[in-house]
Motif scaffolding. Structure first.
Motif, mmCIF file in Angstrom:
data_model
loop_
_atom_site.group_PDB
_atom_site.id
_atom_site.type_symbol
_atom_site.label_atom_id
_atom_site.label_comp_id
_atom_site.label_asym_id
_atom_site.label_seq_id
_atom_site.Cartn_x
_atom_site.Cartn_y
_atom_site.Cartn_z
ATOM 1 N N UNK A 91 33.606 -12.577 27.177
ATOM 2 C CA UNK A 91 34.115 -11.296 27.672
ATOM 3 C C UNK A 91 32.976 -10.419 28.193
ATOM 4 N N UNK A 92 31.876 -10.379 27.460
ATOM 5 C CA UNK A 92 30.730 -9.568 27.898
ATOM 6 C C UNK A 92 30.151 -10.110 29.198
ATOM 7 N N UNK A 93 29.998 -11.418 29.289
ATOM 8 C CA UNK A 93 29.439 -12.020 30.499
ATOM 9 C C UNK A 93 30.374 -11.799 31.682
ATOM 10 N N UNK A 94 31.666 -11.912 31.455
ATOM 11 C CA UNK A 94 32.625 -11.661 32.534
ATOM 12 C C UNK A 94 32.533 -10.210 33.020
ATOM 13 N N UNK A 95 32.291 -9.291 32.101
ATOM 14 C CA UNK A 95 32.209 -7.875 32.461
ATOM 15 C C UNK A 95 30.965 -7.557 33.290
ATOM 16 N N UNK A 96 29.917 -8.355 33.123
ATOM 17 C CA UNK A 96 28.650 -8.062 33.819
ATOM 18 C C UNK A 96 28.158 -9.265 34.615
ATOM 19 N N UNK A 97 29.063 -10.126 35.009
ATOM 20 C CA UNK A 97 28.716 -11.429 35.602
ATOM 21 C C UNK A 97 27.682 -11.351 36.720
ATOM 22 N N UNK A 98 27.763 -10.379 37.568
ATOM 23 C CA UNK A 98 26.828 -10.289 38.686
ATOM 24 C C UNK A 98 25.401 -9.969 38.281
ATOM 25 N N UNK A 99 25.207 -9.506 37.068
ATOM 26 C CA UNK A 99 23.864 -9.124 36.625
ATOM 27 C C UNK A 99 23.075 -10.275 36.017
ATOM 28 N N UNK A 100 23.752 -11.317 35.584
ATOM 29 C CA UNK A 100 23.057 -12.491 35.052
ATOM 30 C C UNK A 100 22.782 -13.390 36.253
ATOM 31 N N UNK A 101 21.531 -13.434 36.646
ATOM 32 C CA UNK A 101 21.136 -14.100 37.886
ATOM 33 C C UNK A 101 20.905 -15.604 37.682
ATOM 34 N N UNK A 102 20.860 -16.346 38.777
ATOM 35 C CA UNK A 102 20.500 -17.765 38.667
ATOM 36 C C UNK A 102 19.125 -17.958 38.007
ATOM 37 N N UNK A 103 18.217 -17.020 38.214
ATOM 38 C CA UNK A 103 16.890 -17.107 37.583
ATOM 39 C C UNK A 103 17.006 -16.984 36.065
ATOM 40 N N UNK A 104 17.862 -16.077 35.601
ATOM 41 C CA UNK A 104 18.083 -15.940 34.156
ATOM 42 C C UNK A 104 18.640 -17.248 33.587
ATOM 43 N N UNK A 105 19.603 -17.817 34.288
ATOM 44 C CA UNK A 105 20.229 -19.062 33.826
ATOM 45 C C UNK A 105 19.240 -20.229 33.836
ATOM 46 N N UNK A 106 18.406 -20.300 34.864
ATOM 47 C CA UNK A 106 17.426 -21.382 34.943
ATOM 48 C C UNK A 106 16.399 -21.270 33.820
ATOM 49 N N UNK A 107 15.951 -20.049 33.556
ATOM 50 C CA UNK A 107 14.996 -19.843 32.460
ATOM 51 C C UNK A 107 15.644 -20.207 31.124
ATOM 52 N N UNK A 108 16.923 -19.877 30.948
ATOM 53 C CA UNK A 108 17.635 -20.235 29.723
ATOM 54 C C UNK A 108 17.721 -21.748 29.571
ATOM 55 N N UNK A 109 18.020 -22.430 30.659
ATOM 56 C CA UNK A 109 18.133 -23.896 30.625
ATOM 57 C C UNK A 109 16.799 -24.518 30.238
ATOM 58 N N UNK A 110 15.711 -24.047 30.838
ATOM 59 C CA UNK A 110 14.375 -24.577 30.522
ATOM 60 C C UNK A 110 14.014 -24.319 29.069
#
Length: 124
Positions: A100-119
């Motif tokens: 729910x939180x991610x859906x509310x702010x989806x545009x703010x979590x960038x591909x860079x944030x996701x890539x760093x999380x994956x690494x």
């Protein structure tokens, strides 16, 4: 928003949430420690970490940061609607709050944030 909102948390629990979120270093270490312990068991670990990385990004708006920190705080707190020790369903409430939180702010979590999380998760 309704003026009749009632918290499901006790006054003591709310005080602990506020204390935890005020002390960012403590909150960060609690969050990362808990994530390390459960990362292999929760399918939304990458989302959790991407949300955390987003909160640490100075470009993230304050409203987004607070929304994500509240959801991450629910993940860190030992008090849960559904205890995390229950097999299969223990993390469903945490997943719902994070989603729910991610859906509310989806545009703010960038591909860079996701890539760093994956690494980072790959290194755990």
């Amino acid at each position: 928003m309704s003026d009749t909102f009632h918290s499901r948390f006790s006054a003591e629990e709310m005080a602990e949430i506020r204390r935890s979120l005020r002390d960012e270093a403590r909150f960060g270490s609690e969050f990362l420690g808990r994530l390390k312990r459960v990362a292999k068991r929760v399918p939304f670990a990458e989302d959790l970490l991407a949300a955390w990385i987003c909160t640490r990004d100075p470009a993230t708006p304050r409203r987004v940061r607070l929304t994500l920190l509240a959801a991450l705080g629910y993940f860190v707190l030992p008090l849960d609607a559904i205890p995390d020790i229950l097999p299969f369903i223990g993390f469903t409430d945490d997943a719902a709050v994070i989603a729910a939180a991610i859906a509310a702010v989806a545009g703010s979590i960038t591909p860079e944030h996701r890539e760093k999380a994956k690494r980072t998760l790959a290194e755990l």
